[in-house]
Write a protein that holds these residues in place. Structure first.
Motif, mmCIF file in Angstrom:
data_model
loop_
_atom_site.group_PDB
_atom_site.id
_atom_site.type_symbol
_atom_site.label_atom_id
_atom_site.label_comp_id
_atom_site.label_asym_id
_atom_site.label_seq_id
_atom_site.Cartn_x
_atom_site.Cartn_y
_atom_site.Cartn_z
ATOM 1 N N ASP A 24 -90.955 -74.975 -62.334
ATOM 2 C CA ASP A 24 -91.917 -75.462 -62.825
ATOM 3 C C ASP A 24 -93.424 -75.038 -63.139
ATOM 4 O OD1 ASP A 24 -93.659 -77.323 -60.917
ATOM 5 O OD2 ASP A 24 -91.365 -77.381 -60.323
ATOM 6 N N ARG A 25 -93.568 -73.943 -62.306
ATOM 7 C CA ARG A 25 -94.733 -73.092 -62.213
ATOM 8 C C ARG A 25 -94.620 -71.993 -63.502
ATOM 9 N NH1 ARG A 25 -94.466 -72.594 -56.410
ATOM 10 N NH2 ARG A 25 -93.953 -70.672 -56.753
ATOM 11 N N ARG A 30 -93.623 -74.499 -68.730
ATOM 12 C CA ARG A 30 -94.635 -75.520 -69.271
ATOM 13 C C ARG A 30 -94.928 -75.282 -70.633
ATOM 14 N NH1 ARG A 30 -99.250 -74.817 -64.397
ATOM 15 N NH2 ARG A 30 -97.823 -75.404 -62.652
ATOM 16 N N HIS A 34 -94.700 -78.135 -73.353
ATOM 17 C CA HIS A 34 -95.690 -78.712 -73.975
ATOM 18 C C HIS A 34 -95.265 -78.649 -75.535
ATOM 19 C CE1 HIS A 34 -99.922 -79.097 -75.177
ATOM 20 N NE2 HIS A 34 -99.834 -77.876 -76.126
ATOM 21 N N LYS A 69 -88.661 -82.213 -70.490
ATOM 22 C CA LYS A 69 -88.518 -81.605 -69.136
ATOM 23 C C LYS A 69 -86.885 -80.902 -68.983
ATOM 24 C CE LYS A 69 -92.502 -83.859 -67.166
ATOM 25 N NZ LYS A 69 -92.927 -85.054 -66.048
#
Length: 207
Positions: A24-25, A30, A34, A69
């Motif tokens: 998730d980094r 991301r 988004h 997600k």
């Protein structure tokens, strides 16, 4: 010096937790989340998502953001595997394939079966052990504590939220604490058989 070192260790641990997991980094993850939320989780697109979402998914608490997600997680995993890297963790957990509304189907089923086994043994204990037995209330209480823990474990593995995670960990901790208490009571009872309530449980209560 020791105090300063301890503070540095705690700060490092807090920073590691705050930074999340490797998956998730990732900027690709991301950015994917988004763009997915912008495209699907507002206005008419959100209404369309809700209209085609199965009723069991909405009842289980799956939102548009959760769906984004989940989909982006597998997009990121695919890129990792394509480039020859190991599968990363996301938000502190390994990726699992969702089945119906179960986020972690195997773990949820295992927790449910453990709870069912606890319920069956509680019923057997009720029918085979007199209520006047010295350890009867303690063993029954332990059975209910275990049932409660397996219930929340099933819920947590079905849908991971802040509430279900905290309840799962808290209830699992109560089982450990009650197990320690039960072990101490039985040990004292074996050493001092005349202490009434401290007499050991009948063998079937630990099944």
């Amino acid at each position: 010096m020791a105090g300063r070192t301890a503070r540095l260790v705690l700060l490092a641990g807090a920073a590691a937790l705050a930074s999340g997991s490797q998956g998730d980094r990732e900027p690709v993850y991301r950015d994917c989340v988004h763009r997915c939320e912008e495209r699907n989780c507002s206005g008419g697109a959100l209404r369309h998502f809700r209209s085609r979402q199965p009723i069991y998914m909405s009842l289980a608490g799956w939102t548009c953001q959760d769906d984004c997600k989940y989909e982006c997680m597998w997009v990121t995993v695919g890129l990792y595997l394509k480039e020859g890297h190991k599968v990363p963790q996301f938000h502190g957990k390994w990726p699992f394939s969702r089945f119906l509304f179960f986020q972690e189907p195997a773990s949820a089923m295992a927790s449910f079966l453990n709870g069912l086994a606890s319920l069956v043994m509680l019923c057997r204990y009720h029918t085979s052990v007199p209520a006047s037995s010295p350890m009867y209330p303690t063993c029954v209480a332990f059975a209910w504590v275990s049932l409660n823990a397996w219930f929340w474990s099933t819920v947590f593995h079905t849908k991971d939220t802040d509430l279900t995670e905290k309840m799962d960990y808290f209830c699992a901790s109560t089982v450990i604490l009650h197990s320690i208490y039960l072990c101490c009571v039985r040990t004292v009872g074996l050493q001092h058989p005349g202490c009434g309530q401290c007499l050991p449980c009948p063998p079937c209560c630990c099944c």
